[in-house]
Design a protein around this motif. Sequence first.
Motif, short mmCIF file in Angstrom:
data_model
loop_
_atom_site.label_atom_id
_atom_site.label_comp_id
_atom_site.label_asym_id
_atom_site.label_seq_id
_atom_site.Cartn_x
_atom_site.Cartn_y
_atom_site.Cartn_z
N ASP B 36 -5.33 -17.20 -18.40
CA ASP B 36 -6.16 -16.10 -17.92
C ASP B 36 -6.92 -15.64 -16.92
O ASP B 36 -6.41 -14.81 -16.24
N GLY B 38 -9.69 -14.95 -16.31
CA GLY B 38 -10.08 -13.37 -16.28
C GLY B 38 -11.65 -13.40 -15.87
O GLY B 38 -12.06 -12.26 -15.47
N LYS B 39 -12.21 -14.02 -15.98
CA LYS B 39 -13.44 -14.17 -15.14
C LYS B 39 -14.12 -14.24 -13.46
O LYS B 39 -12.64 -14.36 -12.62
N LEU B 40 -14.55 -13.25 -13.52
CA LEU B 40 -14.89 -13.16 -11.67
C LEU B 40 -15.53 -14.35 -11.04
O LEU B 40 -15.47 -15.84 -11.72
N THR B 68 -11.48 -15.67 -20.40
CA THR B 68 -12.56 -15.31 -21.32
C THR B 68 -12.29 -15.42 -22.55
O THR B 68 -12.15 -16.32 -23.05
N ARG B 69 -13.17 -14.78 -23.46
CA ARG B 69 -12.94 -15.09 -24.55
C ARG B 69 -11.73 -14.72 -25.27
O ARG B 69 -11.59 -15.11 -26.05
N ASP B 70 -10.53 -14.64 -24.47
CA ASP B 70 -9.17 -14.45 -25.01
C ASP B 70 -8.63 -15.45 -24.92
O ASP B 70 -7.53 -16.04 -24.94
N VAL B 142 -22.58 -11.85 -16.59
CA VAL B 142 -22.17 -10.89 -16.41
C VAL B 142 -22.60 -9.27 -16.80
O VAL B 142 -23.01 -8.23 -15.63
#
Lengths: 150, 312
Positions: B36, B38-40, B68-70, B142
Amino acid sequence: MCFGKFTKPFAVATFATSLSLCAGIAQAGDELYKAFGRNEGISKIIDDFVGIVVADSRVNFQFAKLDAAGVGRLKGHLVEMLCGATGGPCQYTGRDMKTTHAGMGVNDAQFNAIAEDMYRAWDKNGVPYHLQNKVMAILATMHKDIATKK
Amino acid sequence: MKLSWLISRLSPTAAAVAVLTCAVQAAHAQCISVPDQGKLLLTGGVIEVDGAGGGGLVPWAMITGYGTRDSVGANAHETFVNTSDFRLNSYGAAVGLLDRVELSFNRHDLTITANGGGLPLNGVRIGQDIFGLKVKIIGDIVYDQGSAVPEISLGLQYKSSNGIRGGVFGSGIKPTDLGAKANDGTDFYVAFSKLLLAESLFVNGTIRATKANEFGLLGFGGDRKDGYRPEFEGSVGYLVNRKVAIGGEVRTKPHNLTLDNEKAAWDLFVAWAPIKTVSVVAAYLNLGKILDGPAGYSSTQQGPYVSLQVGF
């Protein structure tokens, strides 16, 4: 303190207490509120932010059901929230974050995508990066009430 | 470049990781096969010299990559260090699973160069492989802005010598031939990382239990000492903008071998991530004096550190 209400999940009691303190603190240190362009600048930022989000396929589907009036209300609440987070003299009149996002299934990637879009809107409006981070530090604490989907 | 080799192997690795992640997530009735990212930006750190997610010298608490965690993340990296008398090539790959578990493989190829001029060890090559595991215990750098709780991870690094060869050592000797008590060893660490976002400041403290001599390149334990000792590793970074961080690090090390007057290492770095898939680190690295005395390499070993990383 003035920011306090945003570090909690918008509990009504906290809200009332912090708002009564807010005006005075905003007087003492409204550097952030000024840097974000006061109410006029913040309204412009939120207009840009919503435009960026609508064009962002990572998150725009979450707002697909909103009609024009709904978008207007959302913008109004976002302006109040950002104004408050910058120490401005605003009262957030929307629902708390947990209630608002219940059932939306927001995950971390979506939460972070919104954060990136917010940074972009701030960049577009010339807000200095290190002041952006001071406000993002407040918004980041909303994660636990917004991104509840694992 | 070994980097292209690593990338060619990263894709199938990522696919395997995705399948593995699916199995883990079966109970959740969903299956994540797409990274993803998805992290910054920069919040996954880069790859440190031993192959773990971290800075340049120090493993940090964050799980590597932008998953991310997903989801999952992965990185391949190649790092070059060129000091007065040593040239180190470090390269490897690491995967982050569900922002919880990190697995890494890293190889060190060190060459003693002719920079010092005509000394007996010129041309000697020293190598090791490093297998790393890290598990995040608590926290998020974060999201935990309202609290004092850092992100905390536990990790280990198993290091296996590829021998010491070339130059005067010809077909090769082992670290134990130089006085080390073992050729292979395992480091254990706990890393505490905290992002003070309002100040655009990042701080990390890592405690490592280790017997390693010069990062493990000269084996483990020695004539002076042969026991696990806690060593401190610290990093401070400042976010210049969303794509650039600057900072410094220090890493203390044991002094187990009489022949090697081992000192703490430190660096000053600039990290640049133009996009999530690429990051570059440039640093000044100071390793102190190495092999002071009999081998004749008495000058402080310092020089540039450059690292290129690609991933998701």
